[in-house]
Design a protein around this motif. Structure first.
Motif, PDB file in Angstrom:
ATOM      1  N   ALA A  20      -0.802  -1.894   5.555  1.00 21.74           N
ATOM      2  CA  ALA A  20      -0.785  -1.212   6.849  1.00 21.74           C
ATOM      3  C   ALA A  20      -1.968  -0.271   6.910  1.00 21.74           C
ATOM      4  CB  ALA A  20       0.516  -0.429   7.024  1.00 21.74           C
ATOM      5  N   LYS A  21      -2.555  -0.153   8.095  1.00 27.25           N
ATOM      6  CA  LYS A  21      -3.639   0.823   8.242  1.00 27.25           C
ATOM      7  C   LYS A  21      -3.457   1.618   9.515  1.00 27.25           C
ATOM      8  CE  LYS A  21      -7.484  -1.356  10.675  1.00 27.25           C
ATOM      9  NZ  LYS A  21      -8.949  -1.403  10.683  1.00 27.25           N
ATOM     10  N   ASN A  22      -3.721   2.899   9.381  1.00 31.97           N
ATOM     11  CA  ASN A  22      -3.700   3.837  10.501  1.00 31.97           C
ATOM     12  C   ASN A  22      -5.091   4.447  10.558  1.00 31.97           C
ATOM     13  OD1 ASN A  22      -3.239   5.768  12.414  1.00 31.97           O
ATOM     14  ND2 ASN A  22      -1.393   6.614  11.460  1.00 31.97           N
ATOM     15  N   ASP A  23      -5.963   3.795  11.309  1.00 33.08           N
ATOM     16  CA  ASP A  23      -7.381   4.162  11.347  1.00 33.08           C
ATOM     17  C   ASP A  23      -7.977   4.090   9.944  1.00 33.08           C
ATOM     18  OD1 ASP A  23      -7.297   4.494  14.133  1.00 33.08           O
ATOM     19  OD2 ASP A  23      -6.471   6.504  13.894  1.00 33.08           O
ATOM     20  N   ASP A  24      -8.321   5.224   9.320  1.00 28.51           N
ATOM     21  CA  ASP A  24      -8.978   5.183   8.009  1.00 28.51           C
ATOM     22  C   ASP A  24      -8.002   5.221   6.836  1.00 28.51           C
ATOM     23  OD1 ASP A  24     -11.497   5.094   9.160  1.00 28.51           O
ATOM     24  OD2 ASP A  24     -11.673   7.273   9.233  1.00 28.51           O
ATOM     25  N   ASN A  25      -6.728   5.352   7.109  1.00 28.72           N
ATOM     26  CA  ASN A  25      -5.735   5.412   6.031  1.00 28.72           C
ATOM     27  C   ASN A  25      -5.063   4.053   5.855  1.00 28.72           C
ATOM     28  OD1 ASN A  25      -6.114   8.221   5.620  1.00 28.72           O
ATOM     29  ND2 ASN A  25      -4.791   8.651   7.376  1.00 28.72           N
ATOM     30  N   THR A  26      -4.939   3.610   4.598  1.00 27.40           N
ATOM     31  CA  THR A  26      -4.297   2.325   4.332  1.00 27.40           C
ATOM     32  C   THR A  26      -3.279   2.454   3.205  1.00 27.40           C
ATOM     33  OG1 THR A  26      -6.032   1.688   2.767  1.00 27.40           O
ATOM     34  CG2 THR A  26      -6.298   0.953   5.042  1.00 27.40           C
ATOM     35  N   ALA A  27      -2.293   1.565   3.241  1.00 28.95           N
ATOM     36  CA  ALA A  27      -1.285   1.503   2.179  1.00 28.95           C
ATOM     37  C   ALA A  27      -1.003   0.040   1.884  1.00 28.95           C
ATOM     38  CB  ALA A  27      -0.006   2.215   2.603  1.00 28.95           C
ATOM     39  N   TYR A  28      -0.880  -0.289   0.584  1.00 31.49           N
ATOM     40  CA  TYR A  28      -0.638  -1.654   0.141  1.00 31.49           C
ATOM     41  C   TYR A  28       0.648  -1.729  -0.665  1.00 31.49           C
ATOM     42  CZ  TYR A  28      -5.716  -2.240   0.869  1.00 31.49           C
ATOM     43  OH  TYR A  28      -6.978  -2.278   1.392  1.00 31.49           O
ATOM     44  N   LEU A  29       1.261  -2.888  -0.614  1.00 34.10           N
ATOM     45  CA  LEU A  29       2.392  -3.164  -1.493  1.00 34.10           C
ATOM     46  C   LEU A  29       2.368  -4.653  -1.829  1.00 34.10           C
ATOM     47  CD1 LEU A  29       5.050  -2.251  -2.868  1.00 34.10           C
ATOM     48  CD2 LEU A  29       6.233  -2.895  -0.759  1.00 34.10           C
ATOM     49  N   THR A  30       2.422  -4.974  -3.119  1.00 36.31           N
ATOM     50  CA  THR A  30       2.492  -6.364  -3.566  1.00 36.31           C
ATOM     51  C   THR A  30       3.764  -6.552  -4.383  1.00 36.31           C
ATOM     52  OG1 THR A  30       0.090  -6.642  -3.625  1.00 36.31           O
ATOM     53  CG2 THR A  30       1.391  -8.179  -4.929  1.00 36.31           C
ATOM     54  N   LEU A  31       4.541  -7.576  -4.027  1.00 33.50           N
ATOM     55  CA  LEU A  31       5.786  -7.895  -4.724  1.00 33.50           C
ATOM     56  C   LEU A  31       5.715  -9.325  -5.234  1.00 33.50           C
ATOM     57  CD1 LEU A  31       8.335  -6.441  -2.136  1.00 33.50           C
ATOM     58  CD2 LEU A  31       7.534  -5.341  -4.223  1.00 33.50           C
TER      59      LEU A  31
END
Length: 231
Positions: free
Chosen positions: A17-28
């Protein structure tokens, strides 16, 4: 932009997910538990960048080739967001997403994903030129196609790049092209954002309601029905 990318085309789920310059990842990488974990994982990743599904400018997924079950999961989840909020959904070919980061290399790029049964999903590009279309090929047929190309060196990417090189060297001792790859498994979901935003800039339409996953190979059930009908 505010966006959500999902890749469930193979054996693992990757969500970004990205909110402009911020991103978060999750791998399962959790096998058969994907279906029960996908929706709570989407909510979790969105929460890490302070987003809700209603905030999204668009969503994007790997549309195949890949696992039948996995592809259905991501399409179902993102089409639900599309129906709820009118959020455009973009689809990117799995092999295109995996090879995108290497498009500026000066030699051809082979993207390879294990399709089992001694076969690989493969595409070959040089820059933006598609030399060999996405397809489901036997290892012998791929080696023959590569041998007929002018270049002597090829970069191999994709989830099964190392296995692809190993299999060609083992199965076809006469193969004389140089194949090399990076170690490890990069996260391709950020590539989905870049490709989708290029599609948006070029005014390429989002997926239509009737558009679903890309299955290069028939499912085992379909193969069984075809075999039964012809016998």
């Amino acid at each position: 932009m505010k966006a959500l990318a999902i890749d469930t085309s193979l054996t693992r789920i990757t969500i970004c997910a990205k909110n402009d310059d911020n991103t978060a990842y999750l791998t399962l990488d959790i096998g058969m538990r994907q279906s029960e974990k996908l929706l709570p994982s989407i909510e979790y990743v969105l929460s890490q960048v302070d987003l809700k599904t209603s905030d999204l400018d668009y969503t994007v997924l790997c549309k195949g080739p890949g696992s039948f079950t996995g592809l259905r999961l991501s399409f179902s989840a993102l089409k639900a967001i599309e129906l709820s909020h009118g959020t455009p959904l973009y689809g990117v070919g799995t092999l295109e997403a995996y090879s995108y980061a290497y498009s500026s290399l000066p030699f051809p790029v082979i993207c390879a994903v294990d399709a089992k049964k001694n076969r690989f999903y493969v595409r070959i590009n040089k820059g933006t030129e598609n030399i060999i279309e996405d397809g489901d090929y036997e290892i012998d047929a791929i080696a023959e196609k590569i041998a007929g190309l002018e270049s002597s060196e090829f970069f191999v990417c994709g989830s099964d790049a190392e296995l692809f090189i190993e299999r060609i060297k083992k199965d076809i001792p006469s193969f004389n092209k140089k194949l090399f790859c990076l170690k490890g498994k990069p996260n391709e979901t950020e590539n989905l954002f870049a490709i989708a935003e290029d599609m948006i800039a070029k005014k390429i339409p989002a997926l239509k309601d009737f558009e679903g996953p890309v299955y290069i190979r028939a499912s085992e059930a379909e193969e069984h029905l075809t075999s039964k009908a012809s016998s």
